[in-house]
Design an enzyme around this catalytic site. Sequence first.
Site, PDB file in Angstrom:
ATOM      1  N   ASP A   1       0.844  -1.379  -0.027  1.00  0.00           N
ATOM      2  CA  ASP A   1       0.045  -0.019   0.036  1.00  0.00           C
ATOM      3  C   ASP A   1       1.022   1.336  -0.013  1.00  0.00           C
ATOM      4  O   ASP A   1       1.895   1.200   0.436  1.00  0.00           O
ATOM      5  CB  ASP A   1      -0.725  -0.092   1.240  1.00  0.00           C
ATOM      6  CG  ASP A   1      -1.702  -1.198   1.300  1.00  0.00           C
ATOM      7  OD1 ASP A   1      -2.216  -1.673   0.379  1.00  0.00           O
ATOM      8  OD2 ASP A   1      -2.247  -1.571   2.407  1.00  0.00           O
TER       9      ASP A   1
HETATM   10  N1  URA Z   1      -1.071  -5.940   4.021  1.00  0.00           N
HETATM   11  C1  URA Z   1      -1.690  -4.762   3.856  1.00  0.00           C
HETATM   12  O1  URA Z   1      -2.516  -4.717   4.468  1.00  0.00           O
HETATM   13  N2  URA Z   1      -1.113  -3.780   3.166  1.00  0.00           N
HETATM   14  C2  URA Z   1       0.260  -4.054   2.763  1.00  0.00           C
HETATM   15  O2  URA Z   1       0.810  -2.925   2.042  1.00  0.00           O
HETATM   16  C3  URA Z   1       0.701  -5.266   2.552  1.00  0.00           C
HETATM   17  C4  URA Z   1       0.007  -6.205   3.173  1.00  0.00           C
END
Ligand code: URA
Length: 227
Positions: free
Chosen positions: A101
Amino acid sequence: MRLDKFICKSTELSRTEARQAIHAGKARVNAEVITNEAAQVHENNCVTLTGQRLIPRPSRYFMMHKPAGTLCSNVDGVYPSLFRWLDLDRRDDLHIVGRLDADTTGLVLLTDDGHWSFNITRPEQQCAKVYRVGLRDPLSDQTAARFAQGLLLQGETTPTHPACVVPSGPREALLTITEGRFHQVKRMFAAVGNRVVNLHREQIGGIRLNVPSGQWRALTRTEIDGV
Ligand code: URA
């Protein structure tokens, strides 16, 4: 790999130019003219373009330490793409293995080897990913058991694979998961009534992040083969 990809990996032609050359009958595989750009060719087939033998460049493999506020995408969006930090030739040939993310930091793998990335991300491979998770509330006693059992995440029909979580501070935990579902870590903690306040990926398979934020390096042969 596909014939058009093989040509791109061996020349400076774009995918469109490679396809045009194939359709024009300029490509031969083991002396036979092939006009289907999707034809599968093996690295050691004899592929020629207008009579010249083509030798593909070796695949490339990198780790990068993704800073917060960057996108795991080849192009900028609301945030800058982390490709901005990758000062390399032909960086558009690379793809990201397991996106993070925008607000997540840590280990990102980049390659132009589709087989390698497929192997890491396919669920049957059960490749372990280790995250350092900052939490709103201390880790409850039940969380480890619930994660080990597998949880049904909102809107899904199959439970998560067993995951291992251990406390690493008053409001921090190390979580190991073997899948890569959408926002998986944040949704797992939400499912047990907690909230992720920061998230950092430390490891994928045997590859541990060891470059500073915003930096990258080529993977070693041992890392590539051992993931
Ligand atoms: N899980 C998440 O919620 N976000 C990420 O960036 C990676 C794994």
